[in-house]
Structures are given as structure tokens and as C-alpha cells.
Motif scaffolding. Sequence first.
Motif, mmCIF file in Angstrom:
data_model
loop_
_atom_site.group_PDB
_atom_site.id
_atom_site.type_symbol
_atom_site.label_atom_id
_atom_site.label_comp_id
_atom_site.label_asym_id
_atom_site.label_seq_id
_atom_site.Cartn_x
_atom_site.Cartn_y
_atom_site.Cartn_z
ATOM 1 N N TYR A 4 52.843 46.377 42.614
ATOM 2 C CA TYR A 4 52.162 47.221 41.625
ATOM 3 C C TYR A 4 52.733 48.623 41.710
ATOM 4 N N LEU A 16 43.487 46.744 39.494
ATOM 5 C CA LEU A 16 43.266 46.992 38.071
ATOM 6 C C LEU A 16 41.763 47.051 37.831
ATOM 7 N N ASN A 20 41.784 48.693 31.873
ATOM 8 C CA ASN A 20 43.189 48.320 31.685
ATOM 9 C C ASN A 20 43.468 47.984 30.225
#
Length: 284
Positions: A4, A16, A20
Motif C-alpha cells: 500500500y 482503507l 475510499n
Amino acid sequence: MVNYNGNLVGNDSSFLNHENRGLRYGDALFETLRVKQSGILFWEDHYFRLMASMRMLRMEIPMDFTLEYLNEQIKQTLQANSLSNSAARVRLTVFRNNGGRYLPQTNEVSFIIETEALDSEEYTLNQRPYEIELYKDYFLAPGLLSGLKTANKAINVLGSIYAKENGYQNCLLLNVNKEVVEALHGNLFLVQGQKIKTPPLSSGCLNGVMRKQLIELLKADDTYQLEEGTISPFDLQKADELFITNVIAGVQPVSKYRKAQYKSIMATELIHRLNKNLEKLSSD
């Protein structure tokens, strides 16, 4: 492990959240890559398609988002998952950062790299029965946006459910002009005699990386006449052969569509040529 934004994190990590934009609006792009011994097949084609797609979606391309940087990030992720010396499938997802509703607050992006093992380093031909049907509940709109690999794949999801419920291995998608565009997960090629046909990008089909490789292979061979032209459902039943292409499977021959049954001569030949070209590239 998942990569990530250049940091390796566990598969069960929560990195996340509900804001998102890929989740909220499908405001994301992805590339599915095939890796052989840490070498990404057709990497430049994938990279430049991603860059062109990001520009079309008005995403801000970071200064360090170079061919070399992303290649290194992919290799680090493969290594972290003990896949450096194996065949692997990689998904690189790029999404616009959190903020805003339809109108984003920023055009800056983040990325995720995921990996999984594949069984074979070479492309192999799947000779099992492979029956297809048209998916006609929804249609694609021809145009450049339809040809992007965005995270908005509702028609592919619904088509896949329809195929499973009805015992098909795949379905073909149509555009609003009732032209055959592509399969649920790959580009379509039709063979009739010495003529090979594939839908044009203007029909709304994906600008597939494997599609490009095969077009180049076929254009270099005077034996066959290649045409990028519209395909109607009626054309499918007159064909000698149908096959579907993507970078993971390579070439997938179709065995049956309704009452029509097909050979796999051209698909077999193309798989052989593809592997031969990859061997040559590896030794250069």
C-alpha cells in the motif's frame, strides 16, 4: 502481504476506510499482470496504458510513478510473498484519494499491489469444453471510457453470475448497437478461413495488452488477413473458430456457442508462438 503506497502490510490490515473513492464511486483503475521469474510480461504496455488511463480520468500522476519505481514495488511485493521465482498474478490498483462526492477534493492518488501464485510459467491451452452465450441484460456504450480498466465492472459481475447460473464458462458482451464487443474477461477473436477478426476499440472493447500482442503477431504473418471490424451475433455462428484473450490465460479457445461448435487450431498455434516469443525475450 499487500503493498500500500510502498509499504508492505499484512493481508488482514485495515488500511482503507469507508471514504475510499474506489469503493464509493468506482473511481479507480487497475492492471492485471502476469509475472514469470519476477519479470512482468509486457510491462511497458501495461504501464503506458495505465498512464494514459490516469490522464483520461484526470488523476494526478506522482513524479515518482515511473516505470522503474512501480516495477520495483511489484518485485518487493512478490518477494514478501515468496513468489520471486514463481509464476504469479499481480493486481495493481490506483485510486483517487479520499474526499468529495462526485466532485473530488483532490486528484492525488494511492495504489495497492496484490499478488497470488499461478500454476504454470508458460501459457498452456485449456482444451476443456468452453461454452459461451451472449449476455443481453445490459449493454456497453461504445467509446473510450468503456475501454478503460476501471473498478466499475458491474456488467462483468452480473454477466459472470448469469454465466454460472446457466452453466456457461463465459459470456460475450454487446454494445448499444448490438455489436459483439468482448468477453466478460478478455478480448474476442473470430477465425473464418484465413481471415481473423476482432472488434475495434471504437466498439467499446478493452484495449487489451494480450490483444495488442496477438495483433502484432498476426500482422507479421502474411498467411492470415487480420481485420479490426464489427462482429454481429450472426457472425459467431458462421465462424470456424472463436477464442478469448487476456494476459493471465493467454488464449482461451471457445468450443461451443449455441448450435455452433469450433476448432482450436489457431488458438493452439498462437499459444505456441506466444511462448516461443517469451522464451526469446528471456534469453536476450
